[in-house]
Design a protein around this motif. Sequence first.
Motif, mmCIF file in Angstrom:
data_model
loop_
_atom_site.group_PDB
_atom_site.id
_atom_site.type_symbol
_atom_site.label_atom_id
_atom_site.label_comp_id
_atom_site.label_asym_id
_atom_site.label_seq_id
_atom_site.Cartn_x
_atom_site.Cartn_y
_atom_site.Cartn_z
ATOM 1 N N ILE A 79 9.392 -5.598 -4.676
ATOM 2 C CA ILE A 79 8.589 -4.372 -4.611
ATOM 3 C C ILE A 79 9.333 -3.350 -3.752
ATOM 4 O O ILE A 79 9.792 -3.669 -2.653
ATOM 5 N N ASN A 80 9.455 -2.154 -4.280
ATOM 6 C CA ASN A 80 10.091 -1.068 -3.530
ATOM 7 C C ASN A 80 9.020 -0.463 -2.615
ATOM 8 O O ASN A 80 8.272 0.447 -3.001
ATOM 9 N N LYS A 81 8.937 -0.998 -1.390
ATOM 10 C CA LYS A 81 7.837 -0.647 -0.491
ATOM 11 C C LYS A 81 7.787 0.846 -0.165
ATOM 12 O O LYS A 81 6.704 1.446 -0.104
ATOM 13 N N VAL A 84 6.348 2.709 -3.136
ATOM 14 C CA VAL A 84 4.915 2.423 -3.322
ATOM 15 C C VAL A 84 4.086 3.182 -2.286
ATOM 16 O O VAL A 84 3.032 3.753 -2.604
ATOM 17 N N ARG A 85 4.546 3.211 -1.012
ATOM 18 C CA ARG A 85 3.797 3.933 0.032
ATOM 19 C C ARG A 85 3.713 5.416 -0.309
ATOM 20 O O ARG A 85 2.659 6.047 -0.109
ATOM 21 N N GLN A 86 4.794 5.993 -0.794
ATOM 22 C CA GLN A 86 4.791 7.405 -1.174
ATOM 23 C C GLN A 86 3.822 7.665 -2.320
ATOM 24 O O GLN A 86 3.109 8.673 -2.326
ATOM 25 N N TYR A 87 3.790 6.736 -3.303
ATOM 26 C CA TYR A 87 2.857 6.882 -4.425
ATOM 27 C C TYR A 87 1.410 6.859 -3.922
ATOM 28 O O TYR A 87 0.579 7.673 -4.328
ATOM 29 N N ILE A 88 1.101 5.920 -3.021
ATOM 30 C CA ILE A 88 -0.268 5.801 -2.504
ATOM 31 C C ILE A 88 -0.658 7.071 -1.739
ATOM 32 O O ILE A 88 -1.777 7.595 -1.884
ATOM 33 N N LYS A 89 0.268 7.585 -0.949
ATOM 34 C CA LYS A 89 0.004 8.805 -0.182
ATOM 35 C C LYS A 89 -0.314 9.969 -1.113
ATOM 36 O O LYS A 89 -1.273 10.730 -0.887
ATOM 37 N N GLN A 90 0.493 10.101 -2.172
ATOM 38 C CA GLN A 90 0.270 11.199 -3.108
ATOM 39 C C GLN A 90 -1.028 11.013 -3.904
ATOM 40 O O GLN A 90 -1.746 11.986 -4.170
ATOM 41 N N LEU A 91 -1.344 9.768 -4.254
ATOM 42 C CA LEU A 91 -2.583 9.499 -4.996
ATOM 43 C C LEU A 91 -3.814 9.846 -4.162
ATOM 44 O O LEU A 91 -4.808 10.381 -4.683
ATOM 45 N N LYS A 92 -3.760 9.568 -2.869
ATOM 46 C CA LYS A 92 -4.891 9.862 -1.996
ATOM 47 C C LYS A 92 -5.132 11.364 -1.870
ATOM 48 O O LYS A 92 -6.251 11.806 -1.596
ATOM 49 N N GLU A 93 -4.058 12.123 -2.083
ATOM 50 C CA GLU A 93 -4.218 13.568 -2.036
ATOM 51 C C GLU A 93 -4.893 14.116 -3.299
ATOM 52 O O GLU A 93 -5.401 15.230 -3.315
ATOM 53 N N LEU A 109 3.612 2.420 -11.494
ATOM 54 C CA LEU A 109 4.401 3.637 -11.658
ATOM 55 C C LEU A 109 5.908 3.339 -11.606
ATOM 56 O O LEU A 109 6.323 2.294 -11.082
ATOM 57 N N PRO A 110 6.730 4.233 -12.158
ATOM 58 C CA PRO A 110 8.182 3.997 -12.223
ATOM 59 C C PRO A 110 8.813 3.714 -10.869
ATOM 60 O O PRO A 110 8.431 4.315 -9.854
ATOM 61 N N ASP A 111 9.756 2.766 -10.871
ATOM 62 C CA ASP A 111 10.559 2.399 -9.693
ATOM 63 C C ASP A 111 9.768 1.715 -8.600
ATOM 64 O O ASP A 111 10.275 1.505 -7.494
ATOM 65 N N THR A 114 11.679 -3.231 -8.511
ATOM 66 C CA THR A 114 13.096 -3.237 -8.881
ATOM 67 C C THR A 114 13.544 -4.671 -9.158
ATOM 68 O O THR A 114 13.055 -5.621 -8.528
ATOM 69 N N THR A 115 14.444 -4.792 -10.099
ATOM 70 C CA THR A 115 14.990 -6.109 -10.446
ATOM 71 C C THR A 115 16.498 -6.054 -10.334
ATOM 72 O O THR A 115 17.157 -5.237 -10.981
ATOM 73 N N GLU A 116 17.029 -6.887 -9.480
ATOM 74 C CA GLU A 116 18.477 -6.956 -9.329
ATOM 75 C C GLU A 116 19.035 -7.917 -10.380
ATOM 76 O O GLU A 116 18.512 -9.005 -10.589
ATOM 77 N N ARG A 117 20.078 -7.474 -11.045
ATOM 78 C CA ARG A 117 20.690 -8.300 -12.075
ATOM 79 C C ARG A 117 21.649 -9.297 -11.430
ATOM 80 O O ARG A 117 22.636 -8.915 -10.810
ATOM 81 N N ASP A 118 21.319 -10.586 -11.584
ATOM 82 C CA ASP A 118 22.171 -11.633 -11.027
ATOM 83 C C ASP A 118 23.323 -11.936 -11.977
ATOM 84 O O ASP A 118 23.216 -11.762 -13.193
ATOM 85 N N ASP A 119 24.429 -12.389 -11.430
ATOM 86 C CA ASP A 119 25.519 -12.888 -12.265
ATOM 87 C C ASP A 119 25.211 -14.321 -12.678
ATOM 88 O O ASP A 119 24.540 -15.074 -11.960
#
Length: 285
Positions: A79-81, A84-93, A109-111, A114-119
């Motif tokens: 999870i891109n913390k 996510v925090r920025q999204y929550i802040k904007q949603l509350k507005e 919501l986008p981003d 995130t998924t890191e591609r393993d070798d």
Amino acid sequence: MIQSMTGYGKSVIQLPTKKISIEIKSLNSKNLDINARMPSLYREKELNIRKLIASKLIRGKVDFSLYMEITGEETSTEINKTVVRQYIKQLKEVVDGDDTEMLKMAIRLPDAVTTERDDIDEDEWKQISEAIDDTLEKIHEYRLDEGKTLENDFVERVKNITSLLDQVIAMDPERIEGVRERLNKGIADIKEKVDENRFEQELVYYIEKFDITEEKVRLNNHLDYFLKALKSNDSNGKKLGFIAQEMGREINTIGSKSNYAPMQKLVVQMKDELEKIKEQLLNVL
């Protein structure tokens, strides 16, 4: 020994952090048609997988599936913390709502994730490759079993055609005599005096036109050749198909030349047996 193009195989292996399931199905097709489904992690190996399948299965419509189930604690998804925090802040507005509902919305919501591609780990891939080989071997065994069933059916139908041909051969003198009697009756009905020598010459010519000796011999040869081809080391459905076409050609000629209802009934039965052979040949490798 012949092989069917119908086959199924499945293998499951347990790796340290994941379970891999491999499933391969095959159906009849004129050519090799491979449909491959697998996680993006293994896409770089797809060409190798296709080459391996092509070398083992040769022909058919093939569905290859590789499924991965994470069973360990490791995961490449996070999870891109900050996002996510920025999204929550904007949603509350924009809207009122509790934090749980806001989080549910933000995580979609986008981003937000995130998924890191393993070798690919080569030791891991070696085990997967062995499992694919094992699955292909299971399909090979399945195809051989199905091929044995098809072979038994072909042998039975060839025996039926041979038996019907024997009846045709036994009936042929009677048919020729019937032709002779019909011609004699035709001459008698018109009450014309004819030259006996000329009549015999015409009769011989007429009977030769309806002679089926060559067709009987060739059909017998094709039937024997078909049975020998069934026992060959290689499974060659196309070759068997060509022999069946030649068998059909001789049967059709016998039917067109017979000019005798009882014999034509036998020819119809021979055609029916041959059509069943041709239908089954579509599934032979």
